[in-house]
Design an enzyme around this catalytic site. Structure first.
Site, PDB file in Angstrom:
ATOM      1  N   CYS A 199      -3.676  -0.351   3.581  1.00 56.78           N
ATOM      2  CA  CYS A 199      -3.166   0.990   3.276  1.00 56.78           C
ATOM      3  C   CYS A 199      -1.640   0.981   3.150  1.00 56.78           C
ATOM      4  CB  CYS A 199      -3.620   1.967   4.369  1.00 56.78           C
ATOM      5  SG  CYS A 199      -2.838   3.582   4.318  1.00 56.78           S
ATOM      6  N   CYS A 230       0.226   3.683   5.120  1.00 51.35           N
ATOM      7  CA  CYS A 230       0.179   3.388   6.559  1.00 51.35           C
ATOM      8  C   CYS A 230       1.364   2.517   6.969  1.00 51.35           C
ATOM      9  CB  CYS A 230      -1.119   2.671   6.919  1.00 51.35           C
ATOM     10  SG  CYS A 230      -2.626   3.633   6.627  1.00 51.35           S
TER      11      CYS A 230
END
Length: 334
Positions: free
Chosen positions: A78, A81
């Site tokens: 991600c 993230c």
């Protein structure tokens, strides 16, 4: 799960993009950026941890009955993230213990996120008293992260948030965790860019890490009315002394000259500058005091003038300053 799509969990959320003026853990690409290496995160250990499905009840549910816990649901693939998690960690450190951060890798532990109805990451959920109470999705700006922490964690125990954060930075530095201290100073300056103590603190870390240009650039951001504040003046004095010493060369040459002629005051003066740059404050002060004792008028009282500049650079309460000041008083007033 999709990457940074609308949050389908129990809370609303704001998308956003985080940018930072300081990067850690790598080579600094421009002034006011610093790589402080992989310092041990001792002071972060109490407020930041990873969890598992088996440990979730203890790390989050039970712990949230004592204080708010933020859960960061993330995955290695991600991209957002990777932006949000370091920013969350920095903000939590700066919060001075008002909240804890627990990180959960959904690739390794997907069941909790599924139970909470999380359909996209990054997602952060705040728990209080064993229950989820708030949350957001996406790599939101730093200011919104700080607002979220204040919302769920309060403003602290009566102390101003900046004062709490400065105390946390000092604690991290005292513990040798310069990376955490730098993160906290950076977080403070993002919220209150005119905080002199944070400018000086981060400037010292930049300078100690070898980024003199970054330290100078940071000093230049201080408000005009506060540019001569003692913490900033002390850092400028340190930088000036170091620059002076860097131009002097090999200390062995000055030691040789003094061995041949103890009255070579210029050699003793230059050696003192190098000793100070190398961290030997006592030896530096003693050499300058020796010049003052032998010839107060040398170089228009240059040794005493330089010693006073060292006092400013070291700080008025530094042990080397106090010891040398007592010796100087004995010489001048005996």
């Amino acid at each position: 799960m999709s990457d940074n799509k609308p949050f389908g969990g129990p809370f609303g959320g704001n998308g956003g993009q985080y940018t930072t003026s300081v990067q850690y853990g790598g080579t600094a690409p421009a002034p006011a950026k610093v790589a402080l290496g992989d310092a041990p995160a001792a002071s972060a250990a109490d407020v930041i941890k990873d969890t598992t499905t088996a440990a979730f009840a203890a790390d989050v549910i039970q712990e949230s009955r004592r204080q708010p816990v933020l859960v960061d649901f993330w995955a290695p693939w991600c991209g957002p993230c990777k932006q949000l998690t370091p920013q969350l960690e920095k903000a939590v450190k700066a919060a001075g213990g008002r909240v804890k951060l627990v990180k959960m890798n959904i690739d390794d532990h997907p069941s909790i996120a599924g139970q909470l109805g999380i359909q996209s990451i990054p997602a952060v959920i705040a728990f209080k008293d064993g229950q989820p109470v708030d949350g957001f999705m996406g790599a939101i700006p730093e200011s919104q992260i700080n607002e979220f922490i204040t919302k769920v964690g309060g403003k602290g125990n009566g102390a101003p948030p900046v004062a709490e954060a400065l105390a946390a930075a000092t604690e991290a530095r005292d513990a040798g965790d310069m990376q955490t201290a730098a993160d906290i100073y950076d977080a403070i300056l993002a919220q209150a860019p005119e905080t002199i103590e944070a400018i000086a603190g981060l400037g010292e870390l930049l300078f100690d890490a070898g980024d003199t240009e970054g330290a100078e650039a940071l000093l230049a951001t201080a408000p005009e009315a506060k540019k001569d504040a003692p913490p900033l003046a002390a850092l400028r004095a340190r930088m000036a002394v170091a620059a002076q010493a860097a131009a002097l060369g090999n200390p062995a040459e000055f030691e040789r000259r003094l061995a041949e002629n103890p009255g070579d005051h210029q050699a003793r003066f230059d050696l003192a500058m190098i000793q100070n740059a190398n961290g030997d404050r006592t030896a530096a002060a003693d050499n300058l005091l020796a010049i003052i004792k032998a010839d107060r008028s040398w170089n228009e009282d240059g040794a005493r003038t330089q010693l006073l500049q060292l006092f400013e650079a070291w700080g008025m309460t530094d042990e080397a300053t106090l010891a040398a000041r007592r010796k100087l008083s004995a010489l001048l007033f005996s």
